[in-house]
Every structure is written in structure tokens, then in C-alpha cells.
Design a protein around this motif. Structure first.
Motif, PDB file in Angstrom:
ATOM      1  N   LEU A   1       0.597  15.086 -11.587  1.00  0.00           N
ATOM      2  CA  LEU A   1      -0.564  15.778 -12.235  1.00  0.00           C
ATOM      3  C   LEU A   1      -0.781  17.376 -11.766  1.00  0.00           C
ATOM      4  O   LEU A   1      -0.746  18.251 -12.656  1.00  0.00           O
ATOM      5  CB  LEU A   1      -1.469  15.215 -11.834  1.00  0.00           C
ATOM      6  CG  LEU A   1      -2.144  13.992 -12.748  1.00  0.00           C
ATOM      7  CD1 LEU A   1      -3.364  13.328 -11.929  1.00  0.00           C
ATOM      8  CD2 LEU A   1      -2.378  14.411 -14.060  1.00  0.00           C
ATOM      9  N   GLN A   2      -0.067  17.354 -10.446  1.00  0.00           N
ATOM     10  CA  GLN A   2      -0.349  18.794 -10.169  1.00  0.00           C
ATOM     11  C   GLN A   2       0.913  19.606 -10.814  1.00  0.00           C
ATOM     12  O   GLN A   2       0.662  20.970 -11.122  1.00  0.00           O
ATOM     13  CB  GLN A   2       0.317  18.734  -8.548  1.00  0.00           C
ATOM     14  CG  GLN A   2      -0.790  18.392  -7.436  1.00  0.00           C
ATOM     15  CD  GLN A   2      -0.481  18.457  -6.101  1.00  0.00           C
ATOM     16  OE1 GLN A   2       0.699  18.575  -5.658  1.00  0.00           O
ATOM     17  NE2 GLN A   2      -1.231  18.139  -5.329  1.00  0.00           N
ATOM     18  N   LYS A   3       2.076  19.237 -10.840  1.00  0.00           N
ATOM     19  CA  LYS A   3       3.092  19.979 -11.860  1.00  0.00           C
ATOM     20  C   LYS A   3       2.503  20.289 -13.207  1.00  0.00           C
ATOM     21  O   LYS A   3       2.788  21.169 -13.473  1.00  0.00           O
ATOM     22  CB  LYS A   3       4.405  18.973 -11.961  1.00  0.00           C
ATOM     23  CG  LYS A   3       5.181  18.991 -10.652  1.00  0.00           C
ATOM     24  CD  LYS A   3       6.707  18.255 -10.815  1.00  0.00           C
ATOM     25  CE  LYS A   3       7.268  18.283  -9.541  1.00  0.00           C
ATOM     26  NZ  LYS A   3       8.412  17.424  -9.861  1.00  0.00           N
ATOM     27  N   ARG A   4       1.878  19.280 -13.656  1.00  0.00           N
ATOM     28  CA  ARG A   4       1.480  19.443 -15.152  1.00  0.00           C
ATOM     29  C   ARG A   4       0.461  20.555 -15.057  1.00  0.00           C
ATOM     30  O   ARG A   4       0.171  21.537 -15.954  1.00  0.00           O
ATOM     31  CB  ARG A   4       0.597  18.226 -15.789  1.00  0.00           C
ATOM     32  CG  ARG A   4       1.753  17.279 -16.197  1.00  0.00           C
ATOM     33  CD  ARG A   4       0.922  16.259 -17.014  1.00  0.00           C
ATOM     34  NE  ARG A   4       1.824  15.150 -17.606  1.00  0.00           N
ATOM     35  CZ  ARG A   4       1.462  14.064 -17.981  1.00  0.00           C
ATOM     36  NH1 ARG A   4       0.133  13.633 -17.984  1.00  0.00           N
ATOM     37  NH2 ARG A   4       2.307  13.202 -18.660  1.00  0.00           N
ATOM     38  N   LEU A   5      -0.396  20.406 -13.813  1.00  0.00           N
ATOM     39  CA  LEU A   5      -1.577  21.501 -13.879  1.00  0.00           C
ATOM     40  C   LEU A   5      -0.872  22.605 -13.544  1.00  0.00           C
ATOM     41  O   LEU A   5      -1.260  23.887 -13.967  1.00  0.00           O
ATOM     42  CB  LEU A   5      -2.476  21.107 -12.621  1.00  0.00           C
ATOM     43  CG  LEU A   5      -3.727  22.001 -12.387  1.00  0.00           C
ATOM     44  CD1 LEU A   5      -4.468  22.084 -13.603  1.00  0.00           C
ATOM     45  CD2 LEU A   5      -4.447  21.639 -11.109  1.00  0.00           C
TER      46      LEU A   5
ATOM     47  N   ALA B   1       3.011   5.655  -5.239  1.00  0.00           N
ATOM     48  CA  ALA B   1       2.799   6.014  -6.671  1.00  0.00           C
ATOM     49  C   ALA B   1       1.730   6.860  -6.999  1.00  0.00           C
ATOM     50  O   ALA B   1       1.665   7.728  -7.882  1.00  0.00           O
ATOM     51  CB  ALA B   1       2.616   4.411  -7.224  1.00  0.00           C
ATOM     52  N   ALA B   2       0.628   6.670  -6.127  1.00  0.00           N
ATOM     53  CA  ALA B   2      -0.401   7.678  -6.342  1.00  0.00           C
ATOM     54  C   ALA B   2      -0.104   9.240  -5.946  1.00  0.00           C
ATOM     55  O   ALA B   2      -0.450  10.189  -6.726  1.00  0.00           O
ATOM     56  CB  ALA B   2      -1.795   7.343  -5.322  1.00  0.00           C
ATOM     57  N   ARG B   3       0.606   9.310  -4.758  1.00  0.00           N
ATOM     58  CA  ARG B   3       1.283  10.462  -4.514  1.00  0.00           C
ATOM     59  C   ARG B   3       2.266  10.999  -5.895  1.00  0.00           C
ATOM     60  O   ARG B   3       2.042  12.309  -6.162  1.00  0.00           O
ATOM     61  CB  ARG B   3       2.136  10.564  -3.336  1.00  0.00           C
ATOM     62  CG  ARG B   3       2.297  11.853  -2.507  1.00  0.00           C
ATOM     63  CD  ARG B   3       3.088  11.503  -1.211  1.00  0.00           C
ATOM     64  NE  ARG B   3       2.197  11.143  -0.306  1.00  0.00           N
ATOM     65  CZ  ARG B   3       2.789  10.736   0.700  1.00  0.00           C
ATOM     66  NH1 ARG B   3       4.028  10.634   0.799  1.00  0.00           N
ATOM     67  NH2 ARG B   3       2.025  10.401   1.578  1.00  0.00           N
TER      68      ARG B   3
ATOM     69  N   GLU C   1       0.661  -1.137  -0.128  1.00  0.00           N
ATOM     70  CA  GLU C   1       0.000   0.119   0.136  1.00  0.00           C
ATOM     71  C   GLU C   1       0.936   1.357  -0.118  1.00  0.00           C
ATOM     72  O   GLU C   1       0.537   2.208  -0.715  1.00  0.00           O
ATOM     73  CB  GLU C   1      -0.793   0.024   1.370  1.00  0.00           C
ATOM     74  CG  GLU C   1      -2.309  -0.352   1.225  1.00  0.00           C
ATOM     75  CD  GLU C   1      -2.796  -0.279   2.369  1.00  0.00           C
ATOM     76  OE1 GLU C   1      -3.102   0.905   2.683  1.00  0.00           O
ATOM     77  OE2 GLU C   1      -3.331  -1.085   2.399  1.00  0.00           O
ATOM     78  N   LEU C   2       1.712   1.028   0.662  1.00  0.00           N
ATOM     79  CA  LEU C   2       2.628   2.180   0.797  1.00  0.00           C
ATOM     80  C   LEU C   2       3.192   2.370  -0.891  1.00  0.00           C
ATOM     81  O   LEU C   2       3.218   3.902  -1.117  1.00  0.00           O
ATOM     82  CB  LEU C   2       3.996   1.968   1.673  1.00  0.00           C
ATOM     83  CG  LEU C   2       4.701   3.116   2.167  1.00  0.00           C
ATOM     84  CD1 LEU C   2       4.229   4.159   2.730  1.00  0.00           C
ATOM     85  CD2 LEU C   2       5.890   2.396   2.930  1.00  0.00           C
ATOM     86  N   ALA C   3       3.533   1.623  -1.507  1.00  0.00           N
ATOM     87  CA  ALA C   3       4.035   1.747  -2.800  1.00  0.00           C
ATOM     88  C   ALA C   3       2.730   2.329  -3.499  1.00  0.00           C
ATOM     89  O   ALA C   3       3.118   3.283  -4.557  1.00  0.00           O
ATOM     90  CB  ALA C   3       4.485   0.360  -3.469  1.00  0.00           C
ATOM     91  N   GLU C   4       1.673   1.835  -3.327  1.00  0.00           N
ATOM     92  CA  GLU C   4       0.415   2.550  -4.321  1.00  0.00           C
ATOM     93  C   GLU C   4       0.239   3.985  -3.671  1.00  0.00           C
ATOM     94  O   GLU C   4       0.041   4.657  -4.689  1.00  0.00           O
ATOM     95  CB  GLU C   4      -0.781   1.694  -3.823  1.00  0.00           C
ATOM     96  CG  GLU C   4      -0.704   0.492  -4.432  1.00  0.00           C
ATOM     97  CD  GLU C   4      -2.102  -0.410  -4.243  1.00  0.00           C
ATOM     98  OE1 GLU C   4      -3.120   0.508  -3.932  1.00  0.00           O
ATOM     99  OE2 GLU C   4      -2.069  -1.393  -4.500  1.00  0.00           O
ATOM    100  N   GLU C   5       0.363   3.982  -2.587  1.00  0.00           N
ATOM    101  CA  GLU C   5       0.410   5.583  -2.125  1.00  0.00           C
ATOM    102  C   GLU C   5       1.376   6.389  -2.565  1.00  0.00           C
ATOM    103  O   GLU C   5       1.262   7.525  -3.009  1.00  0.00           O
ATOM    104  CB  GLU C   5       0.493   5.545  -0.400  1.00  0.00           C
ATOM    105  CG  GLU C   5      -0.905   5.940  -0.141  1.00  0.00           C
ATOM    106  CD  GLU C   5      -0.828   5.778   1.706  1.00  0.00           C
ATOM    107  OE1 GLU C   5       0.053   6.931   2.046  1.00  0.00           O
ATOM    108  OE2 GLU C   5      -1.159   5.181   2.344  1.00  0.00           O
TER     109      GLU C   5
END
Length: 178
Positions: free
Chosen positions: A15-19, A7-9, A1-5
């Protein structure tokens, strides 16, 4: 889960950088668009103001050029009139001078003609006087010859009468002495 987190982070950060990039790009684009619109408005206002100034300058230049052209035409016409008057005066003076010279020449010619006529008349009168003098001399010579003949004839008569009277006196003396 940490990895998923994680990865999601990371995905979220990406996405934030792109935004952020898109927002920054969008804000820049809107700034650029607003600046472009502002520049276009400024250019339009400048063109309107400058166009009005150009129209005013063109109108002024046309007015000034027309005024200067009319002034040049008037000046040229004035120079032409003045020159034409001067040429007319010059020609009139030249014609008058020629007429005066011709008049003086004709006057001199008439004087010369009068002088020639006077010389002719004088020569004619001299010829007449010479002819009268010759006639007078001839008549005088004939008169002298006639007087001489008359004198000789009278002298001859007187001598004859004297001789006769002298002989008559001698004869009387002789007769008286006898």
C-alpha cells in the motif's frame, strides 16, 4: 502471527508503494498541470504580445502599402501628364511643320502661277508685238510701194517735162541758129 504480521507488513508495504506511486504520479500530474497552465499562460501572453506585434505590423504594412500605392499612382499620373504633354507638343510640331510645308507649297504654287501668268502675258505681248510688226511691215511696204509709184509718176512727169523742155531748148537752139 508472524505470518500475519509479515503478510500485513507486505500489504502495508504494497500500500505504501502504491501510495508512493500515486503521490509521485499525483505530484508529477500536478507538476504537469502547473507546467501546462504555465505553458498556456505563456502562450496566451505570447499570443497577446505577438498579436499586438502582428496588429502593429499589419497596420504598418497597410500604411506602407497605401503610401507606396499612392506614390505609384502619383508617379504614373506624372508620367502620363508628361507623356501627354510630349505627345501634344509632338502633334503640334507635326501640324505646324505640315502647315509650313503647305504654306511653302502654296507660295511656290502662287509663284509658279505668277510665272505662268507672266509667261502668258509675255506671249500675249509678243503676239501683239509680232502683229504690230507685221502691220508696220505691211504699212511700210505699202508706203514704199506708194512712194515708188509717186516717184515713178513724178519721174515720168519730170522726164516728160525734161524731154519737153529739152525739146524746147533744142527747138530754140534750132530757131536761134536759124
Amino acid at each position: 502471527e508472524l505470518a500475519e504480521e509479515t503478510a500485513a507488513r507486505e500489504k502495508m508495504e504494497l500500500l505504501q508503494k502504491r501510495l508512493m506511486v500515486l503521490i509521485s504520479f499525483g505530484s508529477r500530474q500536478s507538476t504537469l498541470v502547473s507546467r501546462l497552465q504555465e505553458c498556456r499562460a505563456n502562450r496566451t501572453r505570447f499570443n497577446m504580445e505577438n498579436g499586438a506585434a502582428l496588429k502593429i505590423q499589419k497596420a504598418w504594412r497597410r500604411h506602407w502599402n497605401r503610401k507606396m500605392r499612392l506614390h505609384r499612382q502619383w508617379s504614373i499620373a506624372l508620367v502620363r501628364r508628361t507623356l501627354r504633354r510630349y505627345i501634344v507638343r509632338f502633334r503640334v510640331r507635326r501640324k505646324n511643320k505640315a502647315a509650313e510645308m503647305l504654306k511653302a507649297l502654296l507660295h511656290e504654287m502662287s509663284q509658279v502661277t505668277q510665272l505662268v501668268q507672266a509667261v502668258r502675258d509675255l506671249r500675249f505681248q509678243v503676239g501683239q508685238a509680232q502683229a504690230m510688226h507685221r502691220n508696220y511691215m505691211e504699212v511700210n511696204k505699202l508706203q514704199c510701194h506708194l512712194l515708188l509709184q509717186q516717184w515713178l509718176s513724178v519721174e515720168g512727169e519730170l522726164e516728160g517735162a525734161f524731154n519737153k523742155s529739152h525739146t524746147d531748148k533744142n527747138a530754140r537752139k534750132v530757131l536761134m541758129s536759124r
